[in-house]
Scaffold this active site. Structure first.
Site, mmCIF file in Angstrom:
data_model
loop_
_atom_site.group_PDB
_atom_site.id
_atom_site.type_symbol
_atom_site.label_atom_id
_atom_site.label_comp_id
_atom_site.label_asym_id
_atom_site.label_seq_id
_atom_site.Cartn_x
_atom_site.Cartn_y
_atom_site.Cartn_z
ATOM 1 N N ASP A 1 0.904 -1.013 -0.004
ATOM 2 C CA ASP A 1 0.100 -0.026 -0.050
ATOM 3 C C ASP A 1 0.916 1.288 -0.112
ATOM 4 O O ASP A 1 2.081 1.265 0.268
ATOM 5 C CB ASP A 1 -0.859 -0.028 1.106
ATOM 6 C CG ASP A 1 -1.588 1.184 1.464
ATOM 7 O OD1 ASP A 1 -2.333 1.766 0.437
ATOM 8 O OD2 ASP A 1 -1.760 1.861 2.422
ATOM 9 N N ASP B 1 -0.037 5.091 1.177
ATOM 10 C CA ASP B 1 -0.368 5.978 2.279
ATOM 11 C C ASP B 1 -0.290 5.254 3.687
ATOM 12 O O ASP B 1 -1.025 4.268 3.760
ATOM 13 C CB ASP B 1 -1.698 6.773 2.113
ATOM 14 C CG ASP B 1 -1.575 7.776 0.828
ATOM 15 O OD1 ASP B 1 -0.748 8.123 0.503
ATOM 16 O OD2 ASP B 1 -2.755 8.143 0.477
#
Length: 243
Positions: free
Chosen positions: A8, A10
């Site tokens: 991922d 953020d």
């Protein structure tokens, strides 16, 4: 066979939310309430389009936006982890699946000099139009009821693995590194020899704990190892490729 690392972005690779970090480029570093209140659950990409339009209306230049985005901090140990992956591309493939956008992620990775670690980025396509306004589109369409309308990370990972298999690529082990609720869906793609690594104290860790407590739940086959810094992920990755 190679190892695949899926990140991922953020609150995982970077230690903040790139979509909210961009607000720092505004003179008063704030959005009007009318704009903030226009967000509808599951429609974040449309909301970000309005945010970027507002930023352009305030006469903020693309160069100013870029400088601000390049200042977002990386999570502790992440640049070292990505540097290690860059040095071991013969044995490690690495992809990013994110609800951010192509421009932000590319700027941030290039500014830190770690772009060579990442083979592909799957996120919302973005571009600046002729008026200097950044436009963001949805990553894809899908029929998953659990995910935001613009992105199902499970679908992205399934397609990536399927396309790789057609080309003869199979992975000895996969690591999935994330933090949020939208990182739960792709976990069902992982096998018993794979590892899901939720960030400590974030929602993915809590959601996985619930799954682990459910008897006979077939969606979670991978080993769960929580992390708080990229150093811990690097240790697991080194142990895997050297075993």
């Amino acid at each position: 066979m190679k190892t695949l690392v899926v990140f991922d972005f953020d609150h995982t690779v970077v230690d903040d939310n790139s979509d909210t970090w961009v607000i720092r480029c505004l003179p008063d570093q704030a959005l009007p309430d009318s704009l903030k209140n226009s967000y509808r659950k599951g429609h974040w990409t449309e909301y970000m389009g309005r945010v970027m339009s507002y930023i352009r209306d305030q006469e903020v230049s693309p160069d100013r936006v870029r400088r601000v985005m390049e200042s977002i901090p990386f999570t502790a140990g992440m640049t070292e982890l990505l540097a290690f992956i860059s040095e071991h591309k013969s044995t490690i493939d690495c992809i990013v699946i994110s609800d951010s956008n192509t421009i932000f992620i590319n700027w941030i990775l290039h500014a830190a000099g770690v772009q060579s670690a990442v083979d592909q980025v799957f996120t919302n396509p973005a571009k600046f139009n002729e008026h200097g306004c950044m436009e963001v589109q949805c990553c894809h369409t899908h029929d998953c009821a659990r995910c935001p309308v613009n992105l199902c990370k499970k679908k992205v990972l399934e397609v990536y693995l399927s396309e790789g298999a057609k080309g003869g690529v199979e992975y000895q082990q996969m690591f999935y590194v994330g933090d949020g609720g939208n990182d739960l869906c792709p976990i069902s793609c992982l096998r018993g020899q794979d590892v899901v690594m939720p960030r400590k104290g974030y929602s993915l860790e809590k959601l996985l704990a619930k799954l682990e407590g459910q008897e006979g739940n077939a969606s979670l086959r991978a080993k769960v190892i929580a992390w708080s810094s990229g150093t811990e992920i690097l240790e697991e990755l080194k142990a895997s490729i050297h075993s």
